[in-house]
Design an enzyme around this catalytic site. Structure first.
Site, PDB file in Angstrom:
ATOM      1  CD  GLU A 120      -2.387   9.578  11.335  1.00 24.20           C
ATOM      2  OE1 GLU A 120      -1.678  10.198  12.137  1.00 24.20           O
ATOM      3  OE2 GLU A 120      -3.540   9.873  11.050  1.00 24.20           O
ATOM      4  CE1 TYR A 132       4.356   3.591   3.233  1.00 20.87           C
ATOM      5  CE2 TYR A 132       2.174   3.206   4.160  1.00 20.87           C
ATOM      6  CZ  TYR A 132       3.014   3.931   3.347  1.00 20.87           C
ATOM      7  OH  TYR A 132       2.529   4.999   2.639  1.00 20.87           O
TER       8      TYR A 132
HETATM    9  C1  LIG Z   1       1.145   1.347  -1.346  1.00 19.44           C
HETATM   10  C2  LIG Z   1       1.746   1.492  -2.749  1.00 19.44           C
HETATM   11  C3  LIG Z   1       2.424   2.868  -2.873  1.00 19.44           C
HETATM   12  C4  LIG Z   1       2.813   0.383  -2.934  1.00 19.44           C
HETATM   13  O1  LIG Z   1       3.468   0.582  -4.174  1.00 19.44           O
HETATM   14  P1  LIG Z   1       3.801  -0.661  -5.129  1.00 19.44           P
HETATM   15  O2  LIG Z   1       4.644  -0.168  -6.247  1.00 19.44           O
HETATM   16  O3  LIG Z   1       2.540  -1.356  -5.503  1.00 19.44           O
HETATM   17  O4  LIG Z   1       4.642  -1.599  -4.140  1.00 19.44           O
HETATM   18  P2  LIG Z   1       5.909  -2.521  -4.495  1.00 19.44           P
HETATM   19  O5  LIG Z   1       5.661  -3.238  -5.772  1.00 19.44           O
HETATM   20  O6  LIG Z   1       7.149  -1.698  -4.403  1.00 19.44           O
HETATM   21  O7  LIG Z   1       5.824  -3.571  -3.285  1.00 19.44           O
HETATM   22  C5  LIG Z   1       6.911  -3.930  -2.466  1.00 19.44           C
HETATM   23  C6  LIG Z   1       6.411  -4.976  -1.485  1.00 19.44           C
HETATM   24  O8  LIG Z   1       5.381  -4.433  -0.645  1.00 19.44           O
HETATM   25  C7  LIG Z   1       4.372  -5.444  -0.394  1.00 19.44           C
HETATM   26  N1  LIG Z   1       3.102  -5.071  -1.047  1.00 19.44           N
HETATM   27  C8  LIG Z   1       2.907  -4.069  -1.938  1.00 19.44           C
HETATM   28  N2  LIG Z   1       1.603  -4.020  -2.305  1.00 19.44           N
HETATM   29  C9  LIG Z   1       0.988  -5.019  -1.637  1.00 19.44           C
HETATM   30  C10 LIG Z   1      -0.358  -5.487  -1.602  1.00 19.44           C
HETATM   31  N3  LIG Z   1      -1.321  -4.912  -2.346  1.00 19.44           N
HETATM   32  N4  LIG Z   1      -0.656  -6.534  -0.806  1.00 19.44           N
HETATM   33  C11 LIG Z   1       0.295  -7.135  -0.039  1.00 19.44           C
HETATM   34  N5  LIG Z   1       1.593  -6.734  -0.040  1.00 19.44           N
HETATM   35  C12 LIG Z   1       1.933  -5.689  -0.826  1.00 19.44           C
HETATM   36  C13 LIG Z   1       4.881  -6.721  -1.012  1.00 19.44           C
HETATM   37  O9  LIG Z   1       5.643  -7.409  -0.054  1.00 19.44           O
HETATM   38  C14 LIG Z   1       5.782  -6.190  -2.127  1.00 19.44           C
HETATM   39  O10 LIG Z   1       6.787  -7.085  -2.510  1.00 19.44           O
HETATM   40  P3  LIG Z   1       6.395  -8.348  -3.487  1.00 19.44           P
HETATM   41  O11 LIG Z   1       5.547  -7.794  -4.603  1.00 19.44           O
HETATM   42  O12 LIG Z   1       7.745  -8.815  -3.937  1.00 19.44           O
HETATM   43  O13 LIG Z   1       5.666  -9.320  -2.633  1.00 19.44           O
HETATM   44  C15 LIG Z   1       0.670   1.275  -3.852  1.00 19.44           C
HETATM   45  O14 LIG Z   1      -0.006   0.078  -3.621  1.00 19.44           O
HETATM   46  C16 LIG Z   1      -0.342   2.408  -3.935  1.00 19.44           C
HETATM   47  O15 LIG Z   1      -0.134   3.388  -4.644  1.00 19.44           O
HETATM   48  N6  LIG Z   1      -1.483   2.247  -3.227  1.00 19.44           N
HETATM   49  C17 LIG Z   1      -2.590   3.234  -3.307  1.00 19.44           C
HETATM   50  C18 LIG Z   1      -2.266   4.528  -2.603  1.00 19.44           C
HETATM   51  C19 LIG Z   1      -1.977   4.299  -1.131  1.00 19.44           C
HETATM   52  O16 LIG Z   1      -2.680   3.568  -0.449  1.00 19.44           O
HETATM   53  N7  LIG Z   1      -0.926   4.982  -0.627  1.00 19.44           N
HETATM   54  C20 LIG Z   1      -0.526   4.910   0.761  1.00 19.44           C
HETATM   55  C21 LIG Z   1      -1.195   5.964   1.549  1.00 19.44           C
HETATM   56  S1  LIG Z   1      -0.710   5.882   3.269  1.00 19.44           S
END
Ligand SMILES: CC(C)(COP(=O)(O)OP(=O)(O)OC[C@H]1O[C@@H](n2cnc3c(N)ncnc32)[C@H](O)[C@@H]1OP(=O)(O)O)[C@@H](O)C(=O)NCCC(=O)NCCS
Length: 167
Positions: A120, A132
């Site tokens: 969620e 996601y």
């Molecule tokens: C969500 C989170 C875990 C993603 O981890 P990440 O290591 O940054 O993600 P990845 O580098 O593996 O991304 C994989 C793909 O997801 C998508 N993506 C990831 N972050 C994105 C962003 N900020 N905006 C748009 N697309 C995004 C992209 O398609 C990306 O591929 P690309 O970079 O080749 O375009 C990270 O942003 C985070 O820690 N956010 C803060 C905490 C949070 O919100 N957690 C979720 C709670 S429900």
């Protein structure tokens, strides 16, 4: 007469060594730091500790050179699992580490014959929703006015989006 000796050198590229570990209480300070860095409504230290110490939960850290850069917490049941929290340190975001951490969880779930992952997320957390969706999750339902936007304004609420991945 003077001599100039030039020596060609190749840049030394150190391979990045990523490791995954089960989270333990000793990791709590790093986890609290990442959680507070990333969320406007962070889990408290107590909530994080409880989740780590819950023997049912699957809680992993991901490190580079022994420095934790992210963590994931999930709660498996018989035939599905819930993601409780996932967070990657700001400086390491958008470099593929979140995807790697999720891959690690899914490998473990496959070993347990679990084929569905549910989570969620706040509607306002568009970066997580994009993450996601890119991974293959689909939006399956909405929890209207489920989350408080800010503890200072308890009446202002936002929707929660429930997402599901089948693998
Ligand atoms: C969500 C989170 C875990 C993603 O981890 P990440 O290591 O940054 O993600 P990845 O580098 O593996 O991304 C994989 C793909 O997801 C998508 N993506 C990831 N972050 C994105 C962003 N900020 N905006 C748009 N697309 C995004 C992209 O398609 C990306 O591929 P690309 O970079 O080749 O375009 C990270 O942003 C985070 O820690 N956010 C803060 C905490 C949070 O919100 N957690 C979720 C709670 S429900």
């Amino acid at each position: 007469m003077s001599w100039v000796i030039s020596i060609e050198t190749k840049p030394i590229i150190k391979p990045i060594s990523i490791s995954y570990s089960k989270l333990s209480y000793d990791d709590i300070d790093s986890i609290v730091f990442i959680e507070h860095q990333n969320s406007q409504n962070p889990w408290s230290k107590n909530q994080l500790v409880e989740s780590i110490l819950n023997p049912t939960n699957l809680c992993y850290s991901m490190s580079i050179d022994n420095q934790i850069l992210g963590f994931l917490m999930a709660m498996p049941a018989d035939d599905s699992a819930d993601i409780l929290n996932i967070s990657i340190s700001k400086e390491y975001q958008r470099k593929g580490y979140g995807k790697k951490l999720l891959n690690c969880l899914i490998e473990e779930l496959k070993n347990r014959k679990i084929k569905v992952l549910i989570l969620e997320v706040r509607e306002s957390n568009q970066s997580a929703i994009s993450f996601y969706l890119k991974y293959g999750f689909e939006k399956i339902s909405l929890r209207k006015n489920y989350y408080m936007i800010n503890s200072k304004h308890p009446n202002q609420k936002e929707d929660g989006i429930i997402m599901r991945l089948k693998f």
